[in-house]
Design a protein around this motif. Structure first.
Motif, PDB file in Angstrom:
ATOM      1  N   LEU A 150      15.016  16.545   6.474  1.00  0.00           N
ATOM      2  CA  LEU A 150      15.234  17.817   5.790  1.00  0.00           C
ATOM      3  C   LEU A 150      16.571  18.444   6.175  1.00  0.00           C
ATOM      4  CD1 LEU A 150      11.640  19.315   6.002  1.00  0.00           C
ATOM      5  CD2 LEU A 150      12.812  18.443   3.973  1.00  0.00           C
ATOM      6  N   LEU A 151      17.266  17.824   7.088  1.00  0.00           N
ATOM      7  CA  LEU A 151      18.576  18.267   7.523  1.00  0.00           C
ATOM      8  C   LEU A 151      19.338  17.020   7.947  1.00  0.00           C
ATOM      9  CD1 LEU A 151      19.896  21.116   7.869  1.00  0.00           C
ATOM     10  CD2 LEU A 151      19.299  20.993  10.288  1.00  0.00           C
ATOM     11  N   GLU A 152      20.649  17.024   7.758  1.00  0.00           N
ATOM     12  CA  GLU A 152      21.468  15.886   8.164  1.00  0.00           C
ATOM     13  C   GLU A 152      22.259  16.252   9.411  1.00  0.00           C
ATOM     14  OE1 GLU A 152      23.977  14.894   4.898  1.00  0.00           O
ATOM     15  OE2 GLU A 152      22.353  15.041   3.439  1.00  0.00           O
ATOM     16  N   ASN A 204       5.759   4.890   2.136  1.00  0.00           N
ATOM     17  CA  ASN A 204       5.441   6.308   2.267  1.00  0.00           C
ATOM     18  C   ASN A 204       4.562   6.599   3.486  1.00  0.00           C
ATOM     19  OD1 ASN A 204       5.464   9.003   1.551  1.00  0.00           O
ATOM     20  ND2 ASN A 204       3.986   8.780  -0.108  1.00  0.00           N
ATOM     21  N   ALA A 205       4.961   6.093   4.639  1.00  0.00           N
ATOM     22  CA  ALA A 205       4.184   6.305   5.870  1.00  0.00           C
ATOM     23  C   ALA A 205       4.415   7.707   6.403  1.00  0.00           C
ATOM     24  CB  ALA A 205       4.584   5.270   6.916  1.00  0.00           C
ATOM     25  N   VAL A 206       3.399   8.256   7.050  1.00  0.00           N
ATOM     26  CA  VAL A 206       3.520   9.589   7.634  1.00  0.00           C
ATOM     27  C   VAL A 206       3.966   9.532   9.085  1.00  0.00           C
ATOM     28  CG1 VAL A 206       1.095   9.758   8.368  1.00  0.00           C
ATOM     29  CG2 VAL A 206       2.386  11.836   7.852  1.00  0.00           C
ATOM     30  N   VAL A 250       0.847  -1.185   0.000  1.00  0.00           N
ATOM     31  CA  VAL A 250       0.000   0.000   0.000  1.00  0.00           C
ATOM     32  C   VAL A 250       0.883   1.235   0.000  1.00  0.00           C
ATOM     33  CG1 VAL A 250      -0.153   0.106   2.538  1.00  0.00           C
ATOM     34  CG2 VAL A 250      -1.930   1.188   1.136  1.00  0.00           C
ATOM     35  N   ASP A 251       0.450   2.254  -0.741  1.00  0.00           N
ATOM     36  CA  ASP A 251       1.058   3.584  -0.658  1.00  0.00           C
ATOM     37  C   ASP A 251       0.261   4.366   0.380  1.00  0.00           C
ATOM     38  OD1 ASP A 251       2.060   6.117  -0.894  1.00  0.00           O
ATOM     39  OD2 ASP A 251       1.561   6.374  -3.017  1.00  0.00           O
ATOM     40  N   LEU A 252       0.894   4.649   1.507  1.00  0.00           N
ATOM     41  CA  LEU A 252       0.208   5.326   2.610  1.00  0.00           C
ATOM     42  C   LEU A 252       0.120   6.839   2.413  1.00  0.00           C
ATOM     43  CD1 LEU A 252       1.667   3.253   5.572  1.00  0.00           C
ATOM     44  CD2 LEU A 252      -0.652   3.164   4.661  1.00  0.00           C
ATOM     45  N   ARG A 253       0.688   7.358   1.338  1.00  0.00           N
ATOM     46  CA  ARG A 253       0.574   8.776   0.942  1.00  0.00           C
ATOM     47  C   ARG A 253       1.022   9.724   2.049  1.00  0.00           C
ATOM     48  NH1 ARG A 253      -4.642   6.932  -0.441  1.00  0.00           N
ATOM     49  NH2 ARG A 253      -5.599   8.449   0.968  1.00  0.00           N
ATOM     50  N   GLY A 254       2.026   9.309   2.800  1.00  0.00           N
ATOM     51  CA  GLY A 254       2.461  10.120   3.931  1.00  0.00           C
ATOM     52  C   GLY A 254       3.126  11.418   3.550  1.00  0.00           C
ATOM     53  N   ALA A 255       3.653  11.525   2.329  1.00  0.00           N
ATOM     54  CA  ALA A 255       4.319  12.760   1.929  1.00  0.00           C
ATOM     55  C   ALA A 255       3.347  13.794   1.396  1.00  0.00           C
ATOM     56  CB  ALA A 255       5.375  12.458   0.868  1.00  0.00           C
ATOM     57  N   GLY A 256       2.085  13.419   1.227  1.00  0.00           N
ATOM     58  CA  GLY A 256       1.106  14.343   0.681  1.00  0.00           C
ATOM     59  C   GLY A 256       0.186  14.921   1.742  1.00  0.00           C
ATOM     60  N   ALA A 257      -0.804  15.666   1.268  1.00  0.00           N
ATOM     61  CA  ALA A 257      -1.720  16.337   2.192  1.00  0.00           C
ATOM     62  C   ALA A 257      -2.849  15.424   2.662  1.00  0.00           C
ATOM     63  CB  ALA A 257      -2.313  17.567   1.504  1.00  0.00           C
ATOM     64  N   ASP A 258      -2.979  14.231   2.069  1.00  0.00           N
ATOM     65  CA  ASP A 258      -4.091  13.341   2.398  1.00  0.00           C
ATOM     66  C   ASP A 258      -3.581  11.928   2.672  1.00  0.00           C
ATOM     67  OD1 ASP A 258      -6.684  12.351   2.711  1.00  0.00           O
ATOM     68  OD2 ASP A 258      -6.884  11.897   0.564  1.00  0.00           O
ATOM     69  N   PRO A 259      -2.956  11.695   3.846  1.00  0.00           N
ATOM     70  CA  PRO A 259      -2.453  10.353   4.159  1.00  0.00           C
ATOM     71  C   PRO A 259      -3.570   9.322   4.188  1.00  0.00           C
ATOM     72  CG  PRO A 259      -1.589  11.997   5.701  1.00  0.00           C
ATOM     73  CD  PRO A 259      -2.678  12.669   4.919  1.00  0.00           C
ATOM     74  N   ALA A 260      -3.226   8.086   3.849  1.00  0.00           N
ATOM     75  CA  ALA A 260      -4.217   7.008   3.812  1.00  0.00           C
ATOM     76  C   ALA A 260      -4.753   6.712   5.212  1.00  0.00           C
ATOM     77  CB  ALA A 260      -3.593   5.757   3.214  1.00  0.00           C
ATOM     78  N   SER A 270       9.291  16.825  -5.324  1.00  0.00           N
ATOM     79  CA  SER A 270       9.476  15.863  -4.241  1.00  0.00           C
ATOM     80  C   SER A 270       9.805  16.571  -2.932  1.00  0.00           C
ATOM     81  CB  SER A 270      10.602  14.880  -4.610  1.00  0.00           C
ATOM     82  OG  SER A 270      10.868  13.992  -3.550  1.00  0.00           O
ATOM     83  N   PHE A 271      10.707  17.571  -2.988  1.00  0.00           N
ATOM     84  CA  PHE A 271      11.038  18.327  -1.783  1.00  0.00           C
ATOM     85  C   PHE A 271       9.816  19.088  -1.263  1.00  0.00           C
ATOM     86  CE2 PHE A 271      15.787  18.845  -3.080  1.00  0.00           C
ATOM     87  CZ  PHE A 271      15.995  17.522  -2.759  1.00  0.00           C
ATOM     88  N   ALA A 272       9.021  19.618  -2.205  1.00  0.00           N
ATOM     89  CA  ALA A 272       7.867  20.430  -1.799  1.00  0.00           C
ATOM     90  C   ALA A 272       6.860  19.625  -0.979  1.00  0.00           C
ATOM     91  CB  ALA A 272       7.190  21.024  -3.033  1.00  0.00           C
ATOM     92  N   LEU A 273       6.739  18.328  -1.259  1.00  0.00           N
ATOM     93  CA  LEU A 273       5.812  17.506  -0.481  1.00  0.00           C
ATOM     94  C   LEU A 273       6.177  17.525   0.994  1.00  0.00           C
ATOM     95  CD1 LEU A 273       5.448  14.400  -2.839  1.00  0.00           C
ATOM     96  CD2 LEU A 273       3.709  16.129  -2.350  1.00  0.00           C
ATOM     97  N   SER A 274       7.465  17.470   1.310  1.00  0.00           N
ATOM     98  CA  SER A 274       7.893  17.536   2.709  1.00  0.00           C
ATOM     99  C   SER A 274       7.755  18.944   3.267  1.00  0.00           C
ATOM    100  CB  SER A 274       9.354  17.082   2.831  1.00  0.00           C
ATOM    101  OG  SER A 274       9.492  15.722   2.515  1.00  0.00           O
ATOM    102  N   TYR A 275       8.164  19.930   2.499  1.00  0.00           N
ATOM    103  CA  TYR A 275       8.138  21.322   2.976  1.00  0.00           C
ATOM    104  C   TYR A 275       6.719  21.785   3.272  1.00  0.00           C
ATOM    105  CZ  TYR A 275       8.614  26.422   2.785  1.00  0.00           C
ATOM    106  OH  TYR A 275       8.546  27.767   3.064  1.00  0.00           O
TER     107      TYR A 275
END
Length: 681
Positions: free
Chosen positions: A531-533, A360-362, A306-316, A476-481
């Motif tokens: 987002l930082l190491e 892709n878990a949130v 399953v894609d849990l869509r954690g990087a987006g605005a609507d997680p599963a 891809s970066f914008a999804l996290s930001y």
């Protein structure tokens, strides 16, 4: 009469026009032709072709010899077949046995595809480029041969003889040994199948010092326990109705490198749950999918994804995911409540061996209801955030690719030779797999571009160029930001402003205008979100592309304010160090270090936050360096001239003289050039 030009690479390199064989000349001339064929219609630049022909030791006449080879090939193939593009060459698309092999392979006509091979590919061609491409083509042939043998085995054909010969030819190829063990077991020759494994263990230990892979060991266990399926159907210990779930996405056909990570994840998976975390675009999903395919035979009761869509605005919603999983496992009636669904999943999996790929878990809270019970199942989780609160999980923090693997991925996707320019492209991509993949795809889609063309574009605007189709590094970066709260987003932007290889807690506090404890908390939150190491305790850094992304989203007023606070902090450090240096020789080193930071930032931002402040900073540094004898002050009141332009130039000149001669920490030449430019010289 048929006069079609046909080129052959799957054996000695040859060409024919219709039935007539063409003379392709010397081995290096044929190597040039092979490289152009493998470029598949794209232009190869002169430097790339010199790398192909002579690697790291080209003769002084390399360019002239290259032109001679190209001219001779034109004479054989026809002027229309080989065209000049800039300083490079491009072969128009022609009929090749390699293209026909790939077409038949993709159509499932495996015996016909294999029949095209006339021996070792690129036979008799010299040099490391030919060796590398020969090995890659041989790997493609073996993969198709294994597919054909596996299909023959499933169809009930006798393949033990052919597999035995293949094992003898490739004794370290474990996948072939696994097929031979299956074939022997199905033929009722269990003891011989066990002997194949015993011999594999000995050979691998003697040659490589390693144990057999988990896949081969699993086949061995099934052989000795009598649980290896004797027919084409796989076993199902739970007896579910309907087909077993096989939901894994397709394996990544061009998966490159990551061997240590692959082996680590495979072994950790035996303990139950493995959580892979890392920066967006670093290849978490690719690694998880690749490992899942390698170990799928450990889990004969099915694989769920399953894609849990954690990087987006609507997680599963875990409740909806549970409904899908239970239905796939043949649960029948699915309870309405999430907790009841989770309990039923644990009941159904207590004595099954099922692989779960939760991509892709949130958060850990999203994952917990989806975990099976019992020791036989395995769970792969990917997330941009490190799921430290997922109790019992083993964690793998994924970093960017090593340079060698990033270059290999780029050249494989772009179908270009490896070389210095390809390495610079990989470096411009920050060795981030998504960026490298996009760069390779862009070049492959533009046959008239050279690697040099792509590199120039990446140097000018990396994030803008790293986009193809629906793939993009910036997106891809914008999804996290976009998931950051306002305060954390501000911290993410401002921390990218200083031009520093590492951020200390003290520097972060100055940039954010916070005390050290609050600044460290902000940095650690960004580390948890990838987002930082964190290079070491209390030290942090950005991936280069992520810093560019953060700076692109920083308003000018915010950037200037951050620069001003950092500059003020460094100026205070310079002044304090200069005062202490009068009596404490150890403070001199601190003075030089802080002055170096100021000089580097001034160059990075081109005098940016405030010209007056920049003038002041250079004068403070010049005064401090003169105070401790690191710089002879210019004559005639150098520290307070009436003309600010001259003050600024003299400050830069002071830094340049110091950097070039006294300490050589940063590039003094740049400061000297800026000083001369400011003086109008």
């Amino acid at each position: 009469m048929d006069d079609t030009l046909h080129l052959g690479l799957l054996g000695p390199v040859r060409a024919r026009r219709g039935p007539a064989e063409l003379d392709l000349g010397s081995p290096k001339q044929r190597l040039l032709l092979a490289a152009l064929v493998l470029a598949e219609g794209r232009t190869l630049g002169r430097d790339q072709l010199i790398d192909v022909l002579w690697a790291d030791d080209p003769p002084a006449t390399a360019r002239n010899v290259l032109r001679t080879y190209a001219s001779r090939l034109r004479g054989v193939l026809g002027r229309e077949a080989l065209v000049s593009v800039g300083s490079g060459y491009r072969l128009v698309r022609v009929s090749t046995d390699l293209a026909e092999f790939e077409r038949l392979r993709d159509a499932g006509r495996l015996p016909e595809a294999l029949a095209l091979w006339r021996g070792e590919a690129l036979a008799d061609l010299p040099g490391p480029y030919a060796e590398a491409r020969r090995a890659a083509l041989e790997e493609e042939r073996l993969a198709v041969l294994e597919r054909r043998l596996a299909a023959d085995l499933e169809a009930g054909a006798e393949v033990t003889g052919e597999l035995g010969a293949l094992v003898a030819a490739y004794p370290l190829r474990e996948s072939v040994r696994a097929l031979l063990m299956r074939a022997l077991y199905r033929a009722g020759r269990q003891s011989e199948a066990i002997g194949v494994f015993t011999e594999a263990r000995r050979v691998l230990d003697e040659e490589l010092g390693v144990e057999p892979s988990s896949e081969l060991a699993d086949v061995y266990r099934q052989v000795i326990t009598g649980t290896l399926p004797a027919g084409t159907a796989g076993p199902s210990s739970a007896g579910t109705a309907g087909p077993l779930p096989a939901q894994l996405p397709g394996d990544i056909p061009d998966f490159t490198g990551r061997q240590e990570a692959v082996q680590a994840v495979e072994e950790l998976l035996r303990t139950g749950v493995v959580a892979i975390s890392g920066l967006g675009g670093v290849g978490k999903t690719a690694l998880a999918v690749h490992v899942a395919h390698r170990v799928r035979e450990r889990y004969p009761d099915g694989q769920l994804h399953v894609d849990l869509r954690g990087a987006g605005a609507d997680p599963a919603d875990p409740a909806l995911v549970l409904e899908r999983f239970l239905d796939a496992l043949g649960a029948g009636r699915v309870p309405p409540d999430q907790d009841e669904r989770a309990a039923l999943l644990r009941t159904l999996t207590v004595d099954r061996r099922v692989l779960f790929l939760l991509d892709n878990a949130v958060s850990a809270a999203q994952v917990r209801p989806l975990l099976p019970s019992g020791p036989g199942s395995g769970v792969l989780v990917t997330s941009r955030a490190r799921l430290s609160d997922l109790i019992g999980a083993r964690h793998v923090d994924l970093d960017v690719l090593p340079e060698r693997e990033a270059v290999a991925l780029f050249t494989a996707l772009a179908r270009v030779p490896s070389g210095r320019t390809a390495a610079r492209v990989a470096e411009a991509c920050g060795y981030l797999p998504l960026a490298v993949r996009v760069a390779g795809a862009r070049l492959a889609a533009r046959p008239r571009w050279t690697v040099e063309d792509l590199l120039a574009r990446l140097s000018a605007q990396p994030l803008g160029e790293l986009r193809v189709g629906d793939l993009g590094v910036e997106a891809s970066f914008a999804l996290s930001y976009d998931q950051l709260g306002e305060e954390l987003a501000r911290g993410f932007r401002r921390l990218a402003v200083p031009d520093s290889a590492e951020l200390t807690v003290e520097l972060a506090a100055a940039v954010l205008g916070r005390d050290a404890r609050e600044a460290e908390r902000t940095c650690e939150e960004l580390v948890d979100l990838s987002l930082l190491e964190s290079a070491a305790a209390g030290r942090y850094r950005y991936h280069d592309l992520l810093r560019d992304f953060a700076l692109a989203r920083t308003p000018e007023a915010e950037r200037r304010a951050a620069l001003a606070t950092v500059q003020a902090s460094w100026l205070a450090a310079v002044t304090g160090a200069a005062e202490r240096a009068m009596t404490d020789p150890g403070a001199r080193d601190l003075l030089l270090e802080e002055a170096s930071c100021l000089a580097a930032m001034d160059r990075r931002h081109r005098g940016a936050p405030d010209p007056e402040l920049t003038v002041g900073s250079t004068l403070v540094v010049a005064r401090a360096l003169a105070l401790v004898g690191a710089l002879d002050p210019p004559p005639a009141d150098p520290f307070s001239p009436a003309d600010p332009r001259i003050a600024y130039a003299r400050g830069l000149l002071a830094l340049g003289l110091w950097e070039a001669g006294a300490h050589e920490v940063v590039h003094g030449k740049a400061a000297l050039e800026a000083a001369l430019a400011a003086l109008g010289r």
